[in-house]
Design a protein around this motif. Structure first.
Motif, mmCIF file in Angstrom:
data_model
loop_
_atom_site.group_PDB
_atom_site.id
_atom_site.type_symbol
_atom_site.label_atom_id
_atom_site.label_comp_id
_atom_site.label_asym_id
_atom_site.label_seq_id
_atom_site.Cartn_x
_atom_site.Cartn_y
_atom_site.Cartn_z
ATOM 1 N N ARG A 47 29.915 33.363 45.547
ATOM 2 C CA ARG A 47 29.631 32.072 46.182
ATOM 3 C C ARG A 47 30.792 31.695 47.097
ATOM 4 N NH1 ARG A 47 29.908 27.771 42.308
ATOM 5 N NH2 ARG A 47 28.666 29.133 41.003
ATOM 6 N N ARG A 50 33.961 33.885 47.207
ATOM 7 C CA ARG A 50 35.065 33.769 46.251
ATOM 8 C C ARG A 50 35.392 35.091 45.556
ATOM 9 N NH1 ARG A 50 34.473 28.459 42.651
ATOM 10 N NH2 ARG A 50 36.578 29.035 42.008
ATOM 11 N N CYS A 51 34.375 35.902 45.266
ATOM 12 C CA CYS A 51 34.670 37.197 44.631
ATOM 13 C C CYS A 51 35.360 38.128 45.622
ATOM 14 C CB CYS A 51 33.396 37.842 44.096
ATOM 15 S SG CYS A 51 32.757 36.999 42.640
ATOM 16 N N ASN A 53 37.218 37.240 48.154
ATOM 17 C CA ASN A 53 38.589 36.758 48.315
ATOM 18 C C ASN A 53 39.470 37.166 47.140
ATOM 19 O OD1 ASN A 53 38.134 35.538 50.735
ATOM 20 N ND2 ASN A 53 37.770 33.496 49.870
ATOM 21 N N HIS B 88 42.791 33.709 41.100
ATOM 22 C CA HIS B 88 41.792 34.670 41.566
ATOM 23 C C HIS B 88 41.421 35.646 40.452
ATOM 24 C CE1 HIS B 88 42.682 33.983 46.080
ATOM 25 N NE2 HIS B 88 41.506 33.476 45.767
ATOM 26 N N TYR B 91 39.360 33.935 37.882
ATOM 27 C CA TYR B 91 38.004 33.708 38.390
ATOM 28 C C TYR B 91 37.153 34.973 38.267
ATOM 29 C CZ TYR B 91 34.159 32.702 41.553
ATOM 30 O OH TYR B 91 32.913 32.524 42.087
ATOM 31 N N LEU B 92 37.738 36.109 38.677
ATOM 32 C CA LEU B 92 37.001 37.378 38.594
ATOM 33 C C LEU B 92 36.648 37.715 37.153
ATOM 34 C CD1 LEU B 92 38.612 39.947 41.049
ATOM 35 C CD2 LEU B 92 36.271 39.079 41.079
ATOM 36 N N THR B 95 33.879 35.419 36.013
ATOM 37 C CA THR B 95 32.627 35.697 36.712
ATOM 38 C C THR B 95 31.961 36.932 36.117
ATOM 39 O OG1 THR B 95 33.510 34.749 38.736
ATOM 40 C CG2 THR B 95 31.600 36.174 38.984
#
Lengths: 75, 182
Positions: A47, A50-51, A53, B88, B91-92, B95
């Motif tokens: 989204r 973001r992945c 980045n 980051h 987040y990964l 996710t």
């Protein structure tokens, strides 16, 4: 570097077997080309990117450690 | 809980047969550190304790530390400018776990205690500025911060008498205002 991007893309993809990463060298620059199944493009980019980045951010760490510059293109 | 150290061969994909969500997340973290050549590191998982840990929002925090000074120095790169790379990576990790597991919890990540130090700095700053606002009656606007850092400011000042907080602006420019209480 290629192994890192392959790992992350496979982890994100619904079709991990379709993940291919090509590596191109140009002096101290490394260009990575990531190919995924069409259905996985959105998942790998994420989204608002973001992945993508986040993957670039980790690629930067790997590149600094290796003393090179690396860029990731998602094809 | 300790996440096992480096295997001999580099991982090619996460082990989806991991015993549980924590194992899957921790195993991925270990894989990514190995892929980055950051083998001399210890990963442990613990309960969140403070607002900065995401207490009330997340299940477990992974702490990553270098096993010696060299490894600790190298981990600085994984924290990144103002924690950007750390976030980051978090987040990964979340996710991927969220895609693989139904109703997966959210995990936190700290590297070399960066978030803990940053949280303490934000708490101290919030209290100092609250004092100034109380003394002067002026509104003071803080620099733009990401959501989890603004949350630390709000929670810190929730119980401080004489001031209240608000967030203004949008996206990357969202800032906390500290105002005199009405």
């Amino acid at each position: 570097m290629r192994a890192l991007i392959e790992y992350l893309a496979r982890a994100l993809a619904e079709h991990p077997d379709d993940v291919v990463v090509e590596e191109e060298h140009d002096g101290d620059r490394i260009l990575l080309y990531l190919y995924v199944n069409d259905e996985d493009k959105g998942r790998v980019i994420g989204r608002d990117g973001r992945c993508a980045n986040a993957m670039r951010s980790l690629l930067h760490v790997a590149a600094v450690r290796a003393g090179v510059r690396a860029t990731l293109n998602i094809e | 809980m300790r996440i096992p150290d480096a295997p001999d061969e580099l991982p090619t994909a996460p082990r989806l047969d991991a015993a549980d969500d924590l194992d899957l997340a921790g195993g991925m973290l270990r894989d990514i550190l190995n892929l980055l050549g950051l083998q001399g590191t210890e990963i442990t998982a613990r309960d969140p304790e403070t607002p900065g840990d995401g207490a009330g929002l997340i299940a477990q925090v992974f702490d990553v530390y270098g096993e010696d000074d060299v490894a600790s120095d190298e981990l600085g790169l994984l924290i990144g400018r103002r924690g950007e790379t750390l976030y980051h990576l978090q987040y990964l990790m979340n996710t991927i776990v969220g895609q693989r597991r139904e109703n997966a919890p959210v995990f936190g990540l700290d590297i070399e205690g960066y978030r803990r130090r940053r949280e303490q700095m934000l708490v101290d700053m919030a209290r100092e500025i609250a004092e100034e606002v109380r003394a002067s009656g002026d509104v003071i606007t803080l620099e733009p911060m990401p959501a989890h850092e603004r949350r630390i400011i709000h929670l810190t000042l929730e119980t401080e008498a004489g001031v209240r907080t608000e967030s203004v602006g949008s996206g990357e420019n969202r800032q906390v205002e500290i105002l005199p209480a009405e």
